[in-house]
Scaffold this active site. Structure first.
Site, PDB file in Angstrom:
ATOM      1  N   ARG A 134       6.826   9.441  -2.551  1.00  0.00           N
ATOM      2  CA  ARG A 134       7.306   8.052  -2.474  1.00  0.00           C
ATOM      3  C   ARG A 134       8.238   7.782  -3.655  1.00  0.00           C
ATOM      4  O   ARG A 134       7.796   7.818  -4.811  1.00  0.00           O
ATOM      5  CB  ARG A 134       6.121   7.090  -2.518  1.00  0.00           C
ATOM      6  CG  ARG A 134       6.485   5.607  -2.433  1.00  0.00           C
ATOM      7  CD  ARG A 134       5.224   4.752  -2.516  1.00  0.00           C
ATOM      8  NE  ARG A 134       4.282   5.093  -1.435  1.00  0.00           N
ATOM      9  CZ  ARG A 134       3.005   4.686  -1.414  1.00  0.00           C
ATOM     10  NH1 ARG A 134       2.518   3.951  -2.404  1.00  0.00           N
ATOM     11  NH2 ARG A 134       2.234   5.048  -0.410  1.00  0.00           N
ATOM     12  N   HIS A 161       1.887   8.944  -5.471  1.00  0.00           N
ATOM     13  CA  HIS A 161       2.819   9.429  -4.452  1.00  0.00           C
ATOM     14  C   HIS A 161       4.158   9.831  -5.068  1.00  0.00           C
ATOM     15  O   HIS A 161       4.808  10.763  -4.587  1.00  0.00           O
ATOM     16  CB  HIS A 161       3.060   8.352  -3.396  1.00  0.00           C
ATOM     17  CG  HIS A 161       1.945   8.175  -2.416  1.00  0.00           C
ATOM     18  ND1 HIS A 161       1.801   8.971  -1.292  1.00  0.00           N
ATOM     19  CD2 HIS A 161       0.932   7.281  -2.375  1.00  0.00           C
ATOM     20  CE1 HIS A 161       0.745   8.566  -0.592  1.00  0.00           C
ATOM     21  NE2 HIS A 161       0.202   7.539  -1.232  1.00  0.00           N
ATOM     22  N   ASP A 188      -0.938  10.313   2.499  1.00  0.00           N
ATOM     23  CA  ASP A 188      -1.712   9.428   3.362  1.00  0.00           C
ATOM     24  C   ASP A 188      -1.751  10.107   4.728  1.00  0.00           C
ATOM     25  O   ASP A 188      -0.695  10.435   5.298  1.00  0.00           O
ATOM     26  CB  ASP A 188      -1.051   8.060   3.498  1.00  0.00           C
ATOM     27  CG  ASP A 188      -1.046   7.270   2.203  1.00  0.00           C
ATOM     28  OD1 ASP A 188      -1.791   7.621   1.273  1.00  0.00           O
ATOM     29  OD2 ASP A 188      -0.277   6.284   2.131  1.00  0.00           O
ATOM     30  N   GLU A 198      -9.444   4.171  -0.418  1.00  0.00           N
ATOM     31  CA  GLU A 198      -8.632   4.357   0.787  1.00  0.00           C
ATOM     32  C   GLU A 198      -9.017   5.671   1.458  1.00  0.00           C
ATOM     33  O   GLU A 198      -8.751   6.745   0.909  1.00  0.00           O
ATOM     34  CB  GLU A 198      -7.143   4.370   0.441  1.00  0.00           C
ATOM     35  CG  GLU A 198      -6.647   3.059  -0.167  1.00  0.00           C
ATOM     36  CD  GLU A 198      -5.206   3.115  -0.632  1.00  0.00           C
ATOM     37  OE1 GLU A 198      -4.627   2.033  -0.869  1.00  0.00           O
ATOM     38  OE2 GLU A 198      -4.657   4.229  -0.778  1.00  0.00           O
ATOM     39  N   HIS A 218      -6.179   8.526   1.745  1.00  0.00           N
ATOM     40  CA  HIS A 218      -5.361   8.856   0.568  1.00  0.00           C
ATOM     41  C   HIS A 218      -5.974  10.039  -0.185  1.00  0.00           C
ATOM     42  O   HIS A 218      -7.105   9.960  -0.669  1.00  0.00           O
ATOM     43  CB  HIS A 218      -5.309   7.610  -0.330  1.00  0.00           C
ATOM     44  CG  HIS A 218      -4.549   7.752  -1.593  1.00  0.00           C
ATOM     45  ND1 HIS A 218      -3.476   6.946  -1.904  1.00  0.00           N
ATOM     46  CD2 HIS A 218      -4.702   8.571  -2.662  1.00  0.00           C
ATOM     47  CE1 HIS A 218      -3.015   7.267  -3.102  1.00  0.00           C
ATOM     48  NE2 HIS A 218      -3.747   8.256  -3.574  1.00  0.00           N
TER      49      HIS A 218
END
Length: 208
Positions: A71, A122, A129, A187, A190
């Site tokens: 990311r 990320h 994910d 999460e 994740h």
């Protein structure tokens, strides 16, 4: 792209993906800065471990579907700017995003509660994910909540989901931990490579 990164669909054959932040189907309701194509990037070390995870999952009858990998920092910065925008008014179509992704908290609380970070793992290139799908039918496995549902029901060990959904989360966790990944407790989707190659570097090249 930096030399030690690659497109996961090229390096890990058989992986499915849907890069949510390159689409309108994410908690911001629009494509996010830095995601120029619907593809997912990761470090080569991540791809090697993910190949093992794909094989571990296949033994159990599952495939892997990725929603996000590397990311860009500019995307994280865009999340922060978005969090400072006013919430949509009741009845506005954008309100559907709140009901789906953060029904019980405000936008700033996403950061306060650790669902979104100003510096994301990320951006180091070794976090994913993802979820499971059934190899026979192609259907996604029921995990008791969707990607980026920022709520306690998304935590590992959460109450309020069925025994079958709990088992499905545990199967994903078993596959990923056996392949060198560590889970993020808040999460279920994740996971980060334990021995990541760039633990202190946050990259900002685009996904293109």
């Amino acid at each position: 792209m930096i030399e030690r990164f690659g497109y996961i669909d090229e390096l890990v054959p058989g992986i499915r993906w849907d890069a949510k932040y390159a689409t309108w189907d994410n908690f911001t309701g629009r494509p996010v800065d830095g995601y120029l194509v619907n593809r997912i990037i990761g470090t080569r070390e991540l791809c090697l471990a993910l190949t093992q995870a794909r094989e571990e999952a296949a033994v159990l009858g599952f495939g892997l579907l990725l929603w996000d990998g590397y990311r860009p920092q500019r995307a994280v910065d865009a999340f922060l700017r978005w969090s400072r925008e006013p919430e949509p008014q009741d009845g506005h179509e954008d309100g559907q995003g709140k009901r789906r992704h953060y029904p019980a908290i405000s936008r700033p609380e996403m950061f306060e509660r650790g669902y979104v970070a100003t510096k994301s793992g990320h951006s180091r290139g070794s976090t994913l994910d993802l979820t499971l799908f059934d190899l026979a039918s192609g259907d996604l496995v029921d995990m008791g909540g969707d990607h980026d549902l920022m709520d306690e029901i998304s935590h590992h060990g959460a109450a309020g989901i069925t025994p079958a959904q709990t088992r499905n989360r545990e199967q994903l966790c078993t596959v990923m931990e056996a392949s060198g990944f560590g889970r993020y407790d808040s999460e279920w989707w994740h996971y980060s490579l334990v021995e990541e190659p760039y633990p202190d570097t946050y990259f900002d090249f685009p996904v293109d």
